[in-house]
Design a protein around this motif. Structure first.
Motif, PDB file in Angstrom:
ATOM      1  N   THR A   5      18.369  -6.406  -2.550  1.00 41.42           N
ATOM      2  CA  THR A   5      18.351  -5.399  -2.648  1.00 41.42           C
ATOM      3  C   THR A   5      16.665  -4.839  -2.000  1.00 41.42           C
ATOM      4  N   ILE A   6      17.218  -3.486  -1.542  1.00 43.16           N
ATOM      5  CA  ILE A   6      16.029  -2.232  -1.123  1.00 43.16           C
ATOM      6  C   ILE A   6      15.764  -0.989  -2.076  1.00 43.16           C
ATOM      7  N   ASN A   7      14.809  -0.997  -1.890  1.00 37.26           N
ATOM      8  CA  ASN A   7      14.158  -0.097  -3.233  1.00 37.26           C
ATOM      9  C   ASN A   7      13.783   1.426  -1.573  1.00 37.26           C
ATOM     10  N   VAL A   8      14.115   1.786  -2.230  1.00 35.12           N
ATOM     11  CA  VAL A   8      14.352   3.737  -1.443  1.00 35.12           C
ATOM     12  C   VAL A   8      13.472   4.866  -1.839  1.00 35.12           C
ATOM     13  N   ILE A   9      12.394   4.581  -1.179  1.00 31.67           N
ATOM     14  CA  ILE A   9      11.591   5.725  -1.551  1.00 31.67           C
ATOM     15  C   ILE A   9      12.044   7.032  -1.050  1.00 31.67           C
ATOM     16  N   CYS A  10      13.018   8.170  -2.030  1.00 33.26           N
ATOM     17  CA  CYS A  10      13.172   9.307  -1.472  1.00 33.26           C
ATOM     18  C   CYS A  10      11.596  10.719  -1.654  1.00 33.26           C
ATOM     19  N   PHE A  11      11.640  11.369  -0.249  1.00 34.40           N
ATOM     20  CA  PHE A  11      11.306  12.712  -0.650  1.00 34.40           C
ATOM     21  C   PHE A  11      11.804  14.163  -0.569  1.00 34.40           C
ATOM     22  N   ALA A  12      11.161  15.341  -0.940  1.00 34.12           N
ATOM     23  CA  ALA A  12      11.536  16.461  -0.537  1.00 34.12           C
ATOM     24  C   ALA A  12      13.037  16.133  -1.573  1.00 34.12           C
ATOM     25  N   ALA A  51      23.349  12.473   6.147  1.00 39.98           N
ATOM     26  CA  ALA A  51      23.366  12.246   7.981  1.00 39.98           C
ATOM     27  C   ALA A  51      22.047  12.734   8.664  1.00 39.98           C
ATOM     28  N   SER A  52      21.226  13.852   8.149  1.00 42.84           N
ATOM     29  CA  SER A  52      20.006  13.659   9.387  1.00 42.84           C
ATOM     30  C   SER A  52      18.353  12.822   8.666  1.00 42.84           C
ATOM     31  N   CYS A  53      18.609  11.697   7.583  1.00 41.91           N
ATOM     32  CA  CYS A  53      16.969  11.764   6.941  1.00 41.91           C
ATOM     33  C   CYS A  53      17.019   9.975   8.384  1.00 41.91           C
ATOM     34  N   ARG A  54      15.788  10.177   8.354  1.00 37.71           N
ATOM     35  CA  ARG A  54      14.543   9.140   9.187  1.00 37.71           C
ATOM     36  C   ARG A  54      14.725   8.318   8.091  1.00 37.71           C
ATOM     37  N   ILE A  55      14.443   7.065   8.332  1.00 33.30           N
ATOM     38  CA  ILE A  55      13.957   5.904   7.135  1.00 33.30           C
ATOM     39  C   ILE A  55      12.480   5.513   8.387  1.00 33.30           C
ATOM     40  N   ALA A  56      11.355   5.608   7.527  1.00 33.13           N
ATOM     41  CA  ALA A  56       9.973   5.047   7.978  1.00 33.13           C
ATOM     42  C   ALA A  56      10.045   3.392   6.561  1.00 33.13           C
ATOM     43  N   VAL A  57       9.023   2.645   7.688  1.00 35.84           N
ATOM     44  CA  VAL A  57       8.962   1.756   7.241  1.00 35.84           C
ATOM     45  C   VAL A  57       7.740   1.034   8.067  1.00 35.84           C
ATOM     46  N   SER A  70      12.043  -8.172   6.603  1.00 36.53           N
ATOM     47  CA  SER A  70      12.027  -8.509   5.754  1.00 36.53           C
ATOM     48  C   SER A  70      11.712  -7.422   4.497  1.00 36.53           C
ATOM     49  N   GLU A  71      11.690  -5.855   4.720  1.00 39.80           N
ATOM     50  CA  GLU A  71      10.935  -5.639   3.603  1.00 39.80           C
ATOM     51  C   GLU A  71      11.464  -5.105   2.641  1.00 39.80           C
ATOM     52  N   ASN A  72      10.818  -5.159   1.348  1.00 45.21           N
ATOM     53  CA  ASN A  72      11.646  -4.591   0.096  1.00 45.21           C
ATOM     54  C   ASN A  72      12.076  -3.353  -0.044  1.00 45.21           C
ATOM     55  N   THR A  73      10.936  -2.359   0.571  1.00 45.34           N
ATOM     56  CA  THR A  73      11.073  -1.249   0.680  1.00 45.34           C
ATOM     57  C   THR A  73      11.182  -0.694   2.166  1.00 45.34           C
ATOM     58  N   VAL A  74      11.447   1.100   1.916  1.00 43.42           N
ATOM     59  CA  VAL A  74      11.606   2.072   2.905  1.00 43.42           C
ATOM     60  C   VAL A  74      11.574   3.003   2.222  1.00 43.42           C
ATOM     61  N   PHE A  75      11.443   3.820   3.134  1.00 44.03           N
ATOM     62  CA  PHE A  75      10.737   5.625   2.742  1.00 44.03           C
ATOM     63  C   PHE A  75      11.776   6.289   3.158  1.00 44.03           C
ATOM     64  N   LEU A  76      12.628   6.499   2.636  1.00 47.93           N
ATOM     65  CA  LEU A  76      14.053   7.927   3.485  1.00 47.93           C
ATOM     66  C   LEU A  76      13.036   8.872   3.368  1.00 47.93           C
ATOM     67  N   ILE A  77      12.955   9.946   4.560  1.00 49.14           N
ATOM     68  CA  ILE A  77      12.906  11.371   4.605  1.00 49.14           C
ATOM     69  C   ILE A  77      13.469  12.186   5.247  1.00 49.14           C
ATOM     70  N   PRO A  78      14.259  13.065   4.250  1.00 46.83           N
ATOM     71  CA  PRO A  78      15.104  14.607   4.917  1.00 46.83           C
ATOM     72  C   PRO A  78      14.223  14.881   6.587  1.00 46.83           C
ATOM     73  N   PRO A  79      14.606  15.948   6.790  1.00 46.88           N
ATOM     74  CA  PRO A  79      14.222  17.087   7.418  1.00 46.88           C
ATOM     75  C   PRO A  79      13.790  18.061   6.750  1.00 46.88           C
ATOM     76  N   SER A  80      12.718  18.394   7.375  1.00 44.61           N
ATOM     77  CA  SER A  80      11.768  20.024   6.421  1.00 44.61           C
ATOM     78  C   SER A  80      11.272  20.564   7.443  1.00 44.61           C
ATOM     79  N   SER A  81      11.355  21.717   6.668  1.00 43.11           N
ATOM     80  CA  SER A  81      11.188  22.760   7.602  1.00 43.11           C
ATOM     81  C   SER A  81       9.842  23.424   6.655  1.00 43.11           C
ATOM     82  N   GLY A  82       9.225  24.770   7.520  1.00 42.60           N
ATOM     83  CA  GLY A  82       8.051  24.630   6.877  1.00 42.60           C
ATOM     84  C   GLY A  82       6.695  25.504   7.862  1.00 42.60           C
ATOM     85  N   GLY A  83       5.938  26.616   7.757  1.00 44.32           N
ATOM     86  CA  GLY A  83       5.198  27.069   8.204  1.00 44.32           C
ATOM     87  C   GLY A  83       3.750  26.989   7.969  1.00 44.32           C
TER      88      GLY A  83
END
Length: 83
Positions: A5-12, A51-57, A70-83
């Motif tokens: 099992t991999i825990n996925v932390i989601c953003f945005a 399809a356009s997300c990046r994964i950070a570990v 070997s990690e159990n937790t990953v961070f899923l980062i969608p594309p973002s825009s802003g200014g």
């Protein structure tokens, strides 16, 4: 095949589909792209964003073709825009 099992932390915008965190079962030798595929199967309506997300570990981005370490937790980062 053994799974883990991999825990996925989601953003945005991903929080809309998965909340702050979700868990996915993958094979022992799975790559990060398999993790994305499992998330798409879990929530097909999130496929376009996934399809356009990046994964950070460990505070760095990893290529989708890389086997999950070997990690159990990953961070899923969608594309973002802003200014």
């Amino acid at each position: 095949m053994d799974k883990r099992t991999i825990n996925v932390i989601c953003f945005a915008g991903l929080k809309k589909y998965f909340g702050n965190e979700t868990a996915v079962s993958v094979g022992q030798d799975a790559s990060y792209s398999v993790l994305i595929d499992e998330l798409k199967a879990l929530k097909p309506e999130a496929a376009e964003v996934l399809a356009s997300c990046r994964i950070a570990v460990n505070e760095k981005f990893v290529p989708l073709i890389e086997p999950i370490g070997s990690e159990n937790t990953v961070f899923l980062i969608p594309p973002s825009s802003g200014g």
